[in-house]
Design a protein around this motif. Structure first.
Motif, short mmCIF file in Angstrom:
data_model
loop_
_atom_site.label_atom_id
_atom_site.label_comp_id
_atom_site.label_asym_id
_atom_site.label_seq_id
_atom_site.Cartn_x
_atom_site.Cartn_y
_atom_site.Cartn_z
N ALA A 1 -11.83 -21.99 11.93
CA ALA A 1 -12.66 -20.91 12.45
C ALA A 1 -13.63 -21.45 13.51
N VAL A 2 -14.26 -22.60 13.22
CA VAL A 2 -15.18 -23.20 14.18
C VAL A 2 -14.43 -23.61 15.44
N GLN A 3 -13.25 -24.17 15.26
CA GLN A 3 -12.42 -24.59 16.39
C GLN A 3 -12.13 -23.41 17.31
N GLU A 4 -11.76 -22.29 16.74
CA GLU A 4 -11.41 -21.14 17.55
C GLU A 4 -12.63 -20.54 18.25
N MET A 5 -13.76 -20.49 17.53
CA MET A 5 -14.96 -19.92 18.15
C MET A 5 -15.45 -20.76 19.32
N LEU A 6 -15.27 -22.07 19.23
CA LEU A 6 -15.68 -22.95 20.33
C LEU A 6 -14.70 -22.91 21.50
N GLY A 7 -13.49 -22.38 21.25
CA GLY A 7 -12.49 -22.34 22.32
C GLY A 7 -11.76 -23.64 22.50
N VAL B 1 -9.00 -16.69 27.34
CA VAL B 1 -9.84 -15.64 26.78
C VAL B 1 -9.89 -15.78 25.26
N ARG B 2 -11.10 -15.63 24.71
CA ARG B 2 -11.24 -15.63 23.25
C ARG B 2 -12.30 -14.62 22.83
N LEU B 3 -12.19 -14.14 21.62
CA LEU B 3 -13.20 -13.27 21.04
C LEU B 3 -14.11 -14.12 20.17
N VAL B 4 -15.42 -13.99 20.39
CA VAL B 4 -16.40 -14.79 19.66
C VAL B 4 -17.37 -13.87 18.94
N PRO B 5 -17.60 -14.09 17.65
CA PRO B 5 -18.59 -13.27 16.94
C PRO B 5 -19.99 -13.48 17.50
N ILE B 6 -20.80 -12.45 17.46
CA ILE B 6 -22.19 -12.55 17.86
C ILE B 6 -23.04 -12.01 16.73
N GLY B 7 -24.10 -12.73 16.37
CA GLY B 7 -24.92 -12.36 15.23
C GLY B 7 -25.84 -11.18 15.50
N LEU C 1 -13.29 -14.57 11.33
CA LEU C 1 -14.29 -15.25 12.17
C LEU C 1 -15.67 -14.65 11.92
N GLN C 2 -15.74 -13.33 11.85
CA GLN C 2 -17.02 -12.67 11.64
C GLN C 2 -17.60 -13.03 10.27
N GLN C 3 -16.74 -13.10 9.25
CA GLN C 3 -17.20 -13.46 7.92
C GLN C 3 -17.70 -14.90 7.88
N THR C 4 -17.11 -15.78 8.69
CA THR C 4 -17.56 -17.16 8.78
C THR C 4 -19.00 -17.22 9.27
N ILE C 5 -19.31 -16.45 10.32
CA ILE C 5 -20.67 -16.40 10.82
C ILE C 5 -21.62 -15.85 9.75
N THR C 6 -21.22 -14.76 9.11
CA THR C 6 -22.05 -14.13 8.08
C THR C 6 -22.35 -15.08 6.92
N ASP C 7 -21.34 -15.84 6.51
CA ASP C 7 -21.48 -16.70 5.33
C ASP C 7 -22.15 -18.03 5.61
N PHE C 8 -21.96 -18.58 6.81
CA PHE C 8 -22.37 -19.96 7.03
C PHE C 8 -23.38 -20.21 8.15
N HIS C 9 -23.66 -19.22 9.01
CA HIS C 9 -24.61 -19.44 10.09
C HIS C 9 -26.04 -19.22 9.58
N PRO C 10 -26.97 -20.17 9.85
CA PRO C 10 -28.33 -20.04 9.34
C PRO C 10 -29.02 -18.73 9.70
N ARG C 11 -28.76 -18.18 10.88
CA ARG C 11 -29.42 -16.95 11.30
C ARG C 11 -28.90 -15.74 10.52
N HIS D 1 -24.09 -26.88 12.27
CA HIS D 1 -24.67 -26.10 11.17
C HIS D 1 -23.60 -25.31 10.42
N LEU D 2 -22.60 -24.81 11.13
CA LEU D 2 -21.51 -24.10 10.46
C LEU D 2 -20.69 -25.05 9.59
N ILE D 3 -20.32 -26.21 10.16
CA ILE D 3 -19.49 -27.16 9.41
C ILE D 3 -20.24 -27.71 8.20
N GLU D 4 -21.51 -28.07 8.40
CA GLU D 4 -22.30 -28.59 7.29
C GLU D 4 -22.50 -27.53 6.21
#
Length: 304
Positions: A265-271, A178-184, A289-299, A255-258
């Motif tokens: 953070a990417v490792q954990e979100m992918l499981g 089980v893991r918690l994954v951020p959703i945009g 994890l949520q801040q990673t999505i906010t800062d680096f995800h294109p959407r 896209h997150l890594i680039e």
């Protein structure tokens, strides 16, 4: 602290002796910092730049491959590492370059196609939101790209495991881990539209009452159906690549890594567990994890 000291001197070398642009310098420094992060993830905290071996470099690129980073991006990172170790060699800090025998750009196994962000948008834009299936499909693709889920995880998404108030999904991955994954925010928006206007109007089969995404018969979607939906939309968007649901997962990670996201953070979100030692698995707090999505995800970045 040794890594920080070497990076500081490397930056001076790139600025004064190679006269590189600020963007190029920052890119080189990010590349080396990613390798440093990897060593920490692998439990190799005592490996200084002087002690790096070619096996450490190889392990790093295996790790990037498993995260979904495409070979062209790996090649660019390798260029940054080569520049760093060339500098150490010129300064007589090391006696052998550990990147010397590392091939580029085809590092690791061949990966599936990765979509660029404009290609992602083209696929999303061809979806007909005036139909029930279109509304559902937009929600599906937004979730895939927003959270990097496996197709098996998507079809098993549960209503009771969505925590939109804090922006997370509770996902049961491989081996029932089980893991918690951020959703945009975009994904939340389209899932809520689907639930309110489409799913709530369906007669739902008992075995699918807790599943989020349903077919016309009120049963959960199959993996094959997700494949067919994506292939059809890619064709309509004029994208001639061999893509699948996993393509969105690879694109999410790439896209997150680039963009500069923390590898852990990417490792954990992918499981994914650590590539080198499964017992060293870094769990990060939800806010990070949520801040990673906010800062680096294109959407997310497009709204800033």
């Amino acid at each position: 602290m040794l890594w920080q000291s070497y990076l500081k001197n490397f930056k001076s070398y790139l600025t004064l002796e190679r006269s590189l642009s600020e963007n190029s310098i920052e890119a080189y420094l990010r590349d080396v910092h990613k390798f440093w992060e990897y060593l920490e993830i692998a439990g190799e905290n005592d490996v200084t730049p002087i002690l790096v071996k070619d096996s450490d470099i190889t392990g790093f690129f295996v790790f990037l491959t498993e995260l979904g980073l495409e070979p062209t991006s790996q090649s660019r990172i390798l260029s940054g590492l080569k520049a760093f170790f060339k500098y150490l060699l010129l300064e007589d800090i090391i006696v052998a370059d550990p990147t010397g025998l590392i091939a580029s750009p085809k590092v690791g196994r061949k990966l599936p196609e990765t979509l660029s962000y404009p290609e992602i948008l083209k696929i999303l834009e061809v979806i007909d939101l005036s139909t029930p299936e279109g509304t559902r499909n937009r929600a599906i693709l937004e979730v895939l790209y927003s959270s990097g889920l496996r197709v098996s995880e998507l079809v098993e998404m549960k209503l009771t495991e969505m925590y939109f108030d804090i922006g997370f999904l509770r996902i049961f991955g491989k081996g029932d881990k089980v893991r918690l994954v951020p959703i945009g925010k975009d994904a939340i928006k389209y899932v809520e539209i689907y639930l309110e206007h489409i799913r709530n109007q369906q007669v739902v089969k008992k075995q699918a009452e807790n599943h989020v995404f349903l077919n016309r018969r009120g049963d959960k979607l199959s993996r094959v159906m997700i494949f067919m939906i994506i292939k059809d939309l890619a064709a309509k968007a004029g994208i001639h690549k061999s893509i699948s649901p996993h393509t969105f997962r690879h694109s999410f990670a790439t896209h997150l890594i680039e963009g500069g996201a923390d590898l852990r953070a990417v490792q954990e979100m992918l499981g994914h567990e650590s590539i080198t030692t499964t017992e060293i698995y870094t769990h990060l707090d939800r806010e990070f994890l949520q801040q990673t999505i906010t800062d680096f995800h294109p959407r997310s970045k497009k709204k800033q």
